[in-house]
Scaffold this active site. Structure first.
Site, mmCIF file in Angstrom:
data_model
loop_
_atom_site.group_PDB
_atom_site.id
_atom_site.type_symbol
_atom_site.label_atom_id
_atom_site.label_comp_id
_atom_site.label_asym_id
_atom_site.label_seq_id
_atom_site.Cartn_x
_atom_site.Cartn_y
_atom_site.Cartn_z
ATOM 1 N N ASP A 203 2.654 8.743 -1.866
ATOM 2 C CA ASP A 203 2.629 8.649 -3.431
ATOM 3 C C ASP A 203 2.795 10.198 -4.106
ATOM 4 O O ASP A 203 3.406 10.279 -5.057
ATOM 5 C CB ASP A 203 1.431 8.351 -3.551
ATOM 6 C CG ASP A 203 1.026 6.676 -2.915
ATOM 7 O OD1 ASP A 203 1.045 5.798 -3.861
ATOM 8 O OD2 ASP A 203 0.652 6.868 -2.004
ATOM 9 N N THR B 290 3.419 1.937 -6.629
ATOM 10 C CA THR B 290 3.414 2.606 -5.350
ATOM 11 C C THR B 290 1.978 2.239 -4.396
ATOM 12 O O THR B 290 1.891 2.773 -3.536
ATOM 13 C CB THR B 290 3.761 3.847 -5.022
ATOM 14 O OG1 THR B 290 3.034 4.850 -5.631
ATOM 15 C CG2 THR B 290 5.369 4.301 -5.833
ATOM 16 N N PHE C 241 1.441 -2.804 3.651
ATOM 17 C CA PHE C 241 0.235 -2.688 3.072
ATOM 18 C C PHE C 241 -0.153 -2.913 1.788
ATOM 19 O O PHE C 241 -1.079 -3.436 1.563
ATOM 20 C CB PHE C 241 -0.027 -1.040 3.350
ATOM 21 C CG PHE C 241 -1.403 -0.581 2.925
ATOM 22 C CD1 PHE C 241 -2.793 -0.743 3.657
ATOM 23 C CD2 PHE C 241 -1.531 -0.062 1.625
ATOM 24 C CE1 PHE C 241 -4.106 -0.375 3.221
ATOM 25 C CE2 PHE C 241 -2.879 0.288 1.080
ATOM 26 C CZ PHE C 241 -3.946 0.206 1.834
HETATM 27 C C1 BDR Z 1 2.441 1.755 1.460
HETATM 28 O O1 BDR Z 1 1.164 1.713 1.983
HETATM 29 C C2 BDR Z 1 0.880 3.152 1.788
HETATM 30 O O2 BDR Z 1 0.115 3.782 3.076
HETATM 31 C C3 BDR Z 1 2.018 3.996 1.536
HETATM 32 O O3 BDR Z 1 1.318 5.146 0.568
HETATM 33 C C4 BDR Z 1 2.860 3.042 0.819
HETATM 34 O O4 BDR Z 1 2.655 2.974 -0.540
HETATM 35 C C5 BDR Z 1 3.507 1.614 2.851
HETATM 36 O O5 BDR Z 1 3.088 0.423 3.610
HETATM 37 CA CA CA Z 2 1.099 4.225 -1.862
#
Ligand code: BDR
Ligand code: CA
Length: 310
Positions: free
Chosen positions: A13, A120, A161
């Site tokens: 990020d 994000t 995630f």
């Molecule tokens: C996403 O999960 C977070 O750990 C990272 O910042 C990214 O946005 C990847 O799966």
């Molecule tokens: Ca992220």
């Protein structure tokens, strides 16, 4: 182009912030609980903006956790307790604006036609903005998401995630009718940062480049401990670059939805391959899916943005 970055910094990020600040008229940064608790990621956003000499960009803190349940702690495995372990940044000299992140998103988008939103982190703030203001989804010129996957996941076998951390929010967003661009894991895995790439960023020579190289080395090594892979995908900058440098990407169009109930598949983004088309969106598709990225040129873009920082 005017933009808001909704994020949970987070190492990748932080790099997304560097790129967004370089290539957009950045109207604000909103934060969401994700890689670390909300207060941590918000402090990190303030720190990164000061590092890159952009302390005038407003930061608004949004949702602390998902629409249902608690914020998962999985982010700490690769981002550390602070969400941004690996470099000591000074305490920020300012604080957030006195508005909730969701309110900031709604007001700023409605007041600035043509604004793009880059998300994000977990999609909690974006889903809430869509609920609070029904015109929000169609008012965003384009919503570029780092999230999901068209094959396999990273937190679970099926789920990435950001989608996994708040599947209900992800479902609201993917079915909202917004003009979506998706950078999922299949794409971001093509943009993996290894020790050579980190050394290349460090050689840019600015203070920001040095800090970013330290951060990425932490992120790379932490990820290697979890997955065994020596290179870590630079996920979030892809969602920025897909808008400011689309020539680095190949795209397709498809219908993507989010599984919210499966025992094994909660948080999985399901791309309906029957709707996949390379050329134009159709009535069945809801998403422009980034399928390929030119890693070298993406890293060149990042290096150039680092060179422009203090
Ligand atoms: C996403 O999960 C977070 O750990 C990272 O910042 C990214 O946005 C990847 O799966
Ligand atoms: Ca992220």
């Amino acid at each position: 182009m005017k933009a808001i970055l909704d994020c949970d910094p987070g190492h990748d990020d932080a790099v997304a912030m560097v790129l967004a600040a370089r290539h957009f008229d950045l109207l604000g940064v909103t934060t969401v609980g994700g890689n670390a608790p909300l207060w941590r990621v918000t402090e990190n956003a303030l720190k990164v903006l000061e590092l890159i000499g952009r302390a005038e960009v407003p930061v608004a803190a949004g949702a602390a956790g998902p629409l249902m349940g608690e914020l998962p702690r999985a982010g700490a495995r690769v981002h550390g307790e602070t969400g941004l372990d690996g470099a000591e940044l000074p305490r920020p000299s300012r604080t957030v604006v006195p508005r909730h992140g969701v309110e900031f998103l709604v007001e700023t988008v409605m007041a600035n036609p043509g604004t793009v939103v880059i998300a994000t982190g977990p999609l909690t703030n974006i889903a809430l903005a869509m609920r609070v203001e029904p015109r929000f989804a169609r008012s965003v010129a384009r919503l570029s998401i780092m999230g999901g996957s068209t094959t396999w996941g990273n937190v679970t076998a099926a789920a990435e995630f950001n989608a996994w951390a708040d599947p209900e929010a992800a479902r609201i967003v993917f079915t909202s009718g917004a003009r979506l661009t998706m950078c999922g894991l299949d794409l971001t895995r093509q943009a993996a940062v290894d020790a050579d790439a980190i050394a290349r960023f460090r050689r840019v020579g600015t203070r920001t480049a040095g800090v970013v190289a330290d951060l990425l080395e932490y992120y790379r090594a932490a990820t290697e401990r979890v997955t065994g892979a020596a290179a870590v995908p630079l996920h979030d900058p892809c969602a920025v670059a897909a808008l400011c440098a689309p020539e680095l990407f190949e795209f397709a169009f498809a219908r993507v939805d989010v599984e919210t109930r499966g025992d094994l598949t909660r948080g999985m983004t399901v791309m309906d391959r029957r709707t996949l088309t390379a050329d134009e969106p159709t009535r069945e598709t809801n998403c422009r899916v980034a399928t390929r990225v030119d890693r070298e040129r993406l890293f060149e873009l990042v290096a150039e943005a680092l060179a422009a920082c203090p």
